[in-house]
Design an enzyme around this catalytic site. Structure first.
Site, PDB file in Angstrom:
ATOM      1  N   VAL A 184      44.291  30.397   8.991  1.00 32.87           N
ATOM      2  CA  VAL A 184      42.365  30.645   9.123  1.00 32.87           C
ATOM      3  C   VAL A 184      41.866  29.224   8.588  1.00 32.87           C
ATOM      4  O   VAL A 184      42.449  29.367   7.789  1.00 32.87           O
ATOM      5  CB  VAL A 184      41.681  31.244   8.060  1.00 32.87           C
ATOM      6  CG1 VAL A 184      40.195  32.103   8.186  1.00 32.87           C
ATOM      7  CG2 VAL A 184      42.240  33.162   8.958  1.00 32.87           C
ATOM      8  N   LYS A 185      40.946  28.279   9.033  1.00 30.62           N
ATOM      9  CA  LYS A 185      40.947  27.243   8.400  1.00 30.62           C
ATOM     10  C   LYS A 185      39.373  26.946   7.795  1.00 30.62           C
ATOM     11  O   LYS A 185      38.497  27.675   8.984  1.00 30.62           O
ATOM     12  CB  LYS A 185      40.523  25.937   9.891  1.00 30.62           C
ATOM     13  CG  LYS A 185      40.968  24.877   9.719  1.00 30.62           C
ATOM     14  CD  LYS A 185      40.990  24.289  10.802  1.00 30.62           C
ATOM     15  CE  LYS A 185      40.362  21.992  10.821  1.00 30.62           C
ATOM     16  NZ  LYS A 185      41.211  21.665  12.055  1.00 30.62           N
TER      17      LYS A 185
END
Length: 218
Positions: free
Chosen positions: A86-87
Site C-alpha cells: 500500500v502506497k
C-alpha cells in the site's frame, strides 16, 4: 539492489519480467490513467493483472489524504493480492496510516519523500519502503543522490529496516548512482533498465567476434 518498473503497462511489465531481473512494480493514478484505466473496479482488476505477472511487490497508491480514507482504501487494496504494497503519501495522516498498517502486518511504501527528516518519520512508523523522488529533487537544483546517501547512512546507524526505494529515476546512470549511494531498490521506466545493457565496445566486440567466426567457417 532490487529493480522495480514504474509503469502500469502490462506489456512493459511482461518484458521486464522476462528479462529475469524484475523484483516489483510501482504505479500511481497518473500511470493508470495513461493506460486508459479508470474507475475503481477497473483499477483493482488492473492491479490484479499486474500481480499475476510479477513475483512480488506491487505498490498500489491510495487516493485519500485523510486517515480514515487511507485506511479504508489501503485495506481494500491489500485484499486484492498478497503481493500488494500500500502506497501512502508522506503527510501527517499518512504517517499515522503507515503505523496502523505496520501493526496489521500490511506492507507500505511511503511516497513523495524529499528530506531525511521525512525518511526518519517513515522508518519510525514502520514503512516497508521509502520512496525519495531523486529526479524531482534534481529538477529543483538540489542533489537527489546526496539524499540517498544521507538516508542510507542514517538507516545504517539507527538500524532501521525500511528499504530505500529510489523513485523518479530518469536514466541508466541514475540506476548506477543509486546502487553506489546505498539504495535498496530503484523504480524506473523499462528504458532505463534496458539502457544498462548498452555499451559501444560491447557492440564492436560482438561484431568482431561474429566476423572472425564467419572467416573461420567460410
Amino acid at each position: 539492489m532490487k529493480f522495480f518498473i514504474d509503469t502500469a503497462n502490462l506489456d512493459q511489465i511482461r518484458e521486464a519480467q522476462d528479462l529475469g531481473v524484475l523484483d516489483g512494480v510501482t504505479t500511481n493514478p497518473s500511470l493508470m490513467a495513461k493506460e486508459g484505466i479508470t474507475g475503481a473496479e477497473n483499477v483493482k482488476n488492473h492491479y490484479k493483472a499486474i500481480c499475476n505477472i510479477v513475483d512480488d511487490n506491487v505498490s498500489a497508491e491510495v487516493i485519500a489524504t485523510d486517515y480514515e480514507g487511507m485506511i479504508r482504501e489501503g485495506e481494500e487494496l491489500a485484499k486484492i493480492d498478497p503481493k500488494i504494497v500500500v502506497k501512502i503519501p508522506m503527510i501527517k495522516e499518512g504517517i499515522k496510516a503507515i503505523k496502523y498498517f505496520s501493526n496489521k502486518g500490511i506492507r507500505t511504501n511511503c511516497t513523495l519523500v524529499f528530506s531525511a527528516g521525512q525518511a526518519i518519520l517513515a522508518a519510525k512508523a514502520g514503512a516497508t519502503f521509502l520512496s525519495p523522488f531523486i529526479g524531482r529533487i534534481d529538477d529543483m537544483s538540489w542533489d537527489g543522490m546526496e539524499l540517498i546517501h544521507q538516508i542510507s547512512s542514517i538507516y545504517g546507524i539507527q538500524g532501521y529496516d525500511t528499504q530505500i526505494l529510489a523513485a523518479s529515476v530518469r536514466n541508466s546512470l541514475h540506476i548506477v548512482k543509486c546502487a553506489e549511494a546505498g539504495a535498496d531498490v530503484v523504480t524506473c521506466p523499462l528504458s532505463a533498465i534496458l539502457g544498462l545493457l548498452k555499451h559501444p565496445l560491447t557492440d564492436i566486440g560482438l561484431a568482431q567476434f561474429l566476423a572472425d567466426h564467419k572467416k573461420a567457417n567460410s
